[in-house]
Scaffold this active site. Structure first.
Site, short mmCIF file in Angstrom:
data_model
loop_
_atom_site.label_atom_id
_atom_site.label_comp_id
_atom_site.label_asym_id
_atom_site.label_seq_id
_atom_site.Cartn_x
_atom_site.Cartn_y
_atom_site.Cartn_z
N ASP A 79 0.13 10.09 2.68
CA ASP A 79 0.54 8.82 3.28
C ASP A 79 0.53 8.94 4.81
OD1 ASP A 79 1.77 6.43 4.02
OD2 ASP A 79 3.14 6.47 2.32
N SER A 127 1.32 0.71 2.99
CA SER A 127 1.24 1.66 1.88
C SER A 127 1.26 0.97 0.53
CB SER A 127 2.41 2.65 1.95
OG SER A 127 2.32 3.46 3.09
N ASP A 330 3.59 10.07 6.89
CA ASP A 330 3.64 8.70 7.38
C ASP A 330 4.83 8.49 8.32
OD1 ASP A 330 3.03 5.77 7.25
OD2 ASP A 330 4.93 5.69 6.20
N HIS A 374 -3.66 5.09 4.42
CA HIS A 374 -3.97 4.60 5.77
C HIS A 374 -3.61 5.69 6.76
CE1 HIS A 374 0.34 4.30 6.31
NE2 HIS A 374 0.39 3.64 5.16
#
Length: 571
Positions: A79, A127, A330, A374
């Site tokens: 993530d 996400s 993330d 991403h």
């Protein structure tokens, strides 16, 4: 045809007539040809079976559609990790461990392509939409959990795998109800509906229980709010008053809530499925801050899950589907914290290697696919810190000097300030400044060249976010690491893969080598396991998925998530 070509052909024809062989010569020649051809055919057949027996492709076929062999899928999600995260971490590791420049991460050896990440409503995904692209193999809007752009539930690969006889599992370092694990195991209009997501995960929806194993954080959404200390913690957020932990235990689940209980699982050798292991009320701490006596590593969680699922499926016709998320890469990106970022990527790399080792030691055909939903932070491994032309350099030593994250040190400053007894504000400021200098900057972050202005700013900051941003910028600036956003970016992310069978390796390359949409990854895994996502979608169309509470009430449950709570307001 010109005259010369015509003459040549005629001469060749005449020559063949003149040299016509006798009958004995013909028989002898044909006999040799027959023997040669027979040997060739035998060798061909032998080669075919030898190649097939060790998993190598003789004919290049679509393995995803024409095999009923027992299979395992281990799907990794990094993530928020973009290509720059790998460059940052690789160089950091080489520097800190004294490794040569050709030393690479485990992931580096298995790069096969990259993925385009846009959602249905934005060039920059979140996400929830990114994970739903993997789980349902379709594009949807930002904040959507297991629903299509029209807010209709879509069947996920985990659900389809369970219904087809596979065992299933989720391993994360954030809340188990967070966007990525939720997208595989629940259906809600918005990612903030984490109380409802928890209900779906324990099987309270049309399909019943579909998850055999869950390991992560997020205990808060499994027990109710309470003014007094509860047996499971002090931060329950359920507004319906239900205690899901007690409920699953009474329904035969094995529950694990602390390090001692986790260790009793013996890395998966002492697990009774279904298993719910909630190792923290909220997110498991960053790897740089993690106390190993309290929290297991991502590698330990992954090995435990793999061993447990492997043992439980050993006498079954089908294998298992396991999703593993390096969740807090993330968060390090959102916070622009490079010191936390490199440790999170290294922790994930170790988990990936552990899964490869597992695949190498099982006879069951097993594939590993790893990608990101991403990139987060717009990370650049360089930064111009002067008005003059920039230096071509970044300094990993700065990250190595830091022993804690901005998140950890921020909380440390806030806690120290709250505990001060003196009513004199300026006397308190003096104590805070002294604490910040010695305990935070020098000891925790390894920053010795701070200015009085830096310290004053941290001591007098009005909010926790301001403190955290200042700390992380001090690290990034000195390391010459750049960030363009506290949000996500639209950069393509890498795809990695591994398998223990050679023919499957060629099949993976056929479908995922090069540049792909993220939905193609989900579709490949579905095809590989011969699953019918459409069939599952038809079965779950009555699933409760829309919020009953107002946006304001939903956001009350997000006191620990500063990164995504505003997404709901855009839908």
């Amino acid at each position: 045809m010109n005259s010369n070509e015509h003459t040549t052909l005629l001469q060749g024809s005449n020559q063949r007539k003149k040299s016509h062989p006798s009958l004995p010569q013909v028989l002898n020649t044909n006999k040799k040809k027959i023997v040669t051809m027979t040997c060739f055919i035998v060798i061909l057949i032998m080669t075919f079976f030898i190649q097939m027996s060790d998993g190598s492709p003789f004919f290049h076929h679509n393995n995803t559609l024409h095999s009923n062999r027992k299979r395992n899928v281990i799907f990794f999600v990094t993530d928020g990790m973009g290509p720059a995260s790998l460059s940052l971490t690789r160089s950091f590791r080489q520097f800190t461990e004294g490794l040569p420049i050709n030393d690479t991460l485990n992931l580096d050896k298995h790069l096969i392509g990259n993925s385009r990440t846009r959602s249905s409503d934005s060039l920059v995904t979140d996400s929830a939409a990114g994970a739903t692209a993997f789980s349902c193999a379709l594009k949807t809007y930002n904040s959507a959990i297991g629903v299509n752009p029209y807010k209709q539930p879509c069947g996920t690969i985990l659900e389809a795998a369970k219904l087809d006889g596979y065992l299933t599992g989720l391993v994360v370092t954030t809340r188990i109800t967070d966007a990525t694990p939720a997208a595989f195991s629940a259906h809600t209009d918005f990612r903030v509906q984490e109380d409802l997501i928890a209900l779906h995960q324990i099987g309270e929806y049309p399909l019943g229980p579909v998850i055999d194993l869950m390991i992560g954080g997020g205990r808060t959404h499994f027990y109710p709010r309470s003014d007094s200390k509860h047996v499971y913690g002090t931060h329950g957020t359920r507004q319906d008053g239900r205690n899901l932990i007690d409920e699953v235990k009474s329904n035969g689940w094995q529950y694990v809530g602390n390090r001692d209980e986790f260790d009793q699982l013996k890395m998966g050798q002492n697990v009774s499925l279904p298993l719910l292991a909630l190792m923290a009320d909220f997110d498991i701490p960053f790897e740089i801050d993690r106390n190993s006596s309290i929290y297991p590593s991502l590698e330990e969680q992954t090995v435990t899950a793999l061993n447990a699922l492997n043992e439980a499926s050993k006498d079954c016709d089908q294998g298992f589907f396991l999703m593993v998320e390096g969740s807090r890469i993330d968060h390090a990106g959102h916070q622009n914290d490079p010191a936390a970022q490199v440790r999170e990527v290294l922790a994930f790399d170790r988990a990936f290697k552990a899964a490869m080792d597992f695949a190498d030691n099982t006879d069951v055909e097993t594939i590993l696919i790893s990608t990101s939903d991403h990139e987060t932070g717009g990370l650049t491994v360089a930064r111009q810190v002067t008005k003059e032309y920039p230096e071509y350099i970044w300094l990993p030593q700065v990250l190595a000097n830091s022993s804690h994250s901005g998140e950890y040190t921020k909380n440390k400053i806030i806690e120290f300030s709250r505990n001060l007894k003196d009513d004199d504000v300026e006397d308190n400021i003096k104590e805070i400044i002294k604490f910040i200098k010695k305990e935070i900057l020098e000891r925790d972050l390894g920053i010795l060249d701070y200015s009085q202005e830096d310290v004053e700013f941290l001591a007098r900051a009005k909010t926790a976010d301001v403190i955290q941003d200042k700390i992380n910028d001090m690290i990034s600036f000195r390391a010459q690491i750049g960030w363009t956003t506290h949000g996500h970016s639209a950069v393509d992310v890498n795809i990695y893969a591994y398998t223990n069978k050679k023919n499957t390796w060629y099949d993976i390359l056929d479908h995922l080598q090069g540049n792909h949409e993220n939905i193609e990854i989900g579709q490949y895994m579905s095809n590989y396991l011969n699953l019918d996502l459409g069939k599952v979608t038809a079965m779950i169309n009555e699933t409760k998925h829309s919020p009953e509470l107002s946006v304001k009430d939903l956001e009350k449950g997000l006191i620990y998530d500063d990164y995504h709570h505003k997404l709901i307001n855009n839908n």
